[in-house]
Design an enzyme around this catalytic site. Structure first.
Site, mmCIF file in Angstrom:
data_model
loop_
_atom_site.group_PDB
_atom_site.id
_atom_site.type_symbol
_atom_site.label_atom_id
_atom_site.label_comp_id
_atom_site.label_asym_id
_atom_site.label_seq_id
_atom_site.Cartn_x
_atom_site.Cartn_y
_atom_site.Cartn_z
ATOM 1 N N ASN A 196 -5.454 -6.296 1.864
ATOM 2 C CA ASN A 196 -6.328 -5.542 0.973
ATOM 3 C C ASN A 196 -7.677 -6.257 0.869
ATOM 4 O OD1 ASN A 196 -3.389 -5.584 -0.228
ATOM 5 N ND2 ASN A 196 -4.265 -3.639 -0.843
ATOM 6 N N HIS A 215 -7.589 -1.416 2.549
ATOM 7 C CA HIS A 215 -7.310 -2.580 3.395
ATOM 8 C C HIS A 215 -8.526 -2.807 4.284
ATOM 9 C CE1 HIS A 215 -2.955 -3.411 2.607
ATOM 10 N NE2 HIS A 215 -3.082 -2.231 2.023
ATOM 11 N N HIS A 272 -7.475 2.218 -2.959
ATOM 12 C CA HIS A 272 -6.681 1.094 -2.424
ATOM 13 C C HIS A 272 -7.085 0.891 -0.961
ATOM 14 C CE1 HIS A 272 -2.612 -1.023 -2.205
ATOM 15 N NE2 HIS A 272 -2.861 -0.815 -0.926
ATOM 16 N N CYS A 311 -0.491 -4.647 6.925
ATOM 17 C CA CYS A 311 0.562 -3.668 7.158
ATOM 18 C C CYS A 311 0.963 -3.730 8.626
ATOM 19 C CB CYS A 311 0.061 -2.269 6.792
ATOM 20 S SG CYS A 311 1.291 -0.999 7.064
HETATM 21 ZN ZN ZN Z 1 -1.644 -1.499 0.701
#
Ligand code: ZN
Length: 312
Positions: A248, A208, A206, A239
């Site tokens: 992302n 970013h 995952h 974030c």
């Molecule tokens: Zn995330």
């Protein structure tokens, strides 16, 4: 079991992306976005979050979204559940998978949910028990797995400790999150190799793209053996604890890169672009996705008005 030349893409835009959009993304538009994504060949979509609406007002329509989307066979619809209350609400809907989260960084976890990592794990055990009893699949995020602005690099042992706790809870899949976009490809290979040697759980990546390393990190994770990738349509999101607050990696950029390498994603690029264009229109600012601007490479077409310049 998928072959080594294919990956599973987990679309997290409607949750991880929209979570950081200040303007309310209207409920009917959320539903339309998710329905567009559902026609793209994606098999995994994280559609919303059962967080308290006071904490994130963007998800105050969680029940309407869950009821309004047109569910398609073959797609696993997931939702984030931060706690027992959220889980109870989620279990009144047709959600297929519950996604839980805890930070690998003690300080980030306190800032994020006002609990220590151990307190979070105890609370999540209860969530997991409820979810399993209701027949739901469980996914666990390790947030800030690659580093955090408060504590810097996170040790492999910290990450493994959380993965073991998830395994004991009955979680099927763990996603390692570079929440603040601090990872680099070398570190990505090292962490995923170490993790995958020490667990039998499915492991997802995952990333970013806060510092432009998102796709390089995805390639590194692929080379380390990862076959499940989270991404966000249009690259929406970010974030608040990350400098630059970037989203992302964009789903269409990931799909394009992998397909160009001969790695099968099962995702229709044109359909994702349609969904990304729609999201961009609703949000009203240019999204960070690359291929939303350029499309896929085509060798037989140059713009007819291309000026002759000394491009390099
Ligand atoms: Zn995330």
């Amino acid at each position: 079991m998928k072959g080594s030349d294919s990956i599973t893409v987990v679309e997290v835009g409607p949750r991880d992306g929209l979570q950081y959009e200040k303007e309310f993304f209207e409920t009917d538009k959320k539903i339309k976005l998710i329905n567009l994504l559902s026609t793209s060949g994606l098999t995994r979509i994280e559609v919303t979050s059962f967080v308290h609406p006071k904490v994130i007002p963007q998800f105050r329509d969680v029940m309407e979204v869950m009821e309004g989307i047109k569910r398609r066979d073959g797609i696993l619809y997931s939702a984030l559940v931060p706690n027992v209350k959220g889980c109870q609400r989620a279990l009144t809907t047709a959600v297929d998978e519950l996604a839980m989260f805890v930070s690998a960084s003690e300080t980030h976890n306190r800032k994020n949910v006002n609990m220590s990592v151990d307190e979070s794990l105890i609370a999540l055990r209860e969530v997991a028990e409820m979810g399993l009893k209701a027949g739901k699949r469980l996914r666990g995020y390790v947030v800030t797995a690659f580093g955090c602005p408060y504590e810097g690099r996170i040790s492999v042992d910290h990450v493994l400790r959380i993965i073991r706790a998830y395994a004991e809870m009955g979680v099927s899949e763990v996603s390692l999150g570079d929440t603040t976009g601090m990872a680099n490809p070398k570190q990505v290979i090292e962490l995923f190799k170490a993790v995958m040697e020490n667990t039998s759980l499915d492991i997802a990546a995952h990333f970013h793209n806060s510092r432009g390393t998102g796709l390089a990190n995805a390639l590194a994770a692929y080379q380390a053996g990862v076959r499940i990738f989270d991404s966000s349509v249009g690259g929406i999101g970010g974030c608040p604890t990350a400098l630059g607050a970037m989203g992302n990696i964009a789903t269409e950029d990931l799909v394009n890169m992998m397909e160009e390498m001969g790695v099968h994603t099962g995702v229709d690029f044109a359909k994702i672009i349609e969904a990304a264009s729609f999201a961009q229109e609703v949000i009203g600012t240019e999204l960070p996705s690359y291929t939303l601007k350029t499309g896929q490479p085509r060798w037989n077409q140059v713009p007819t008005d291309a000026p002759e310049r000394n491009c390099s």
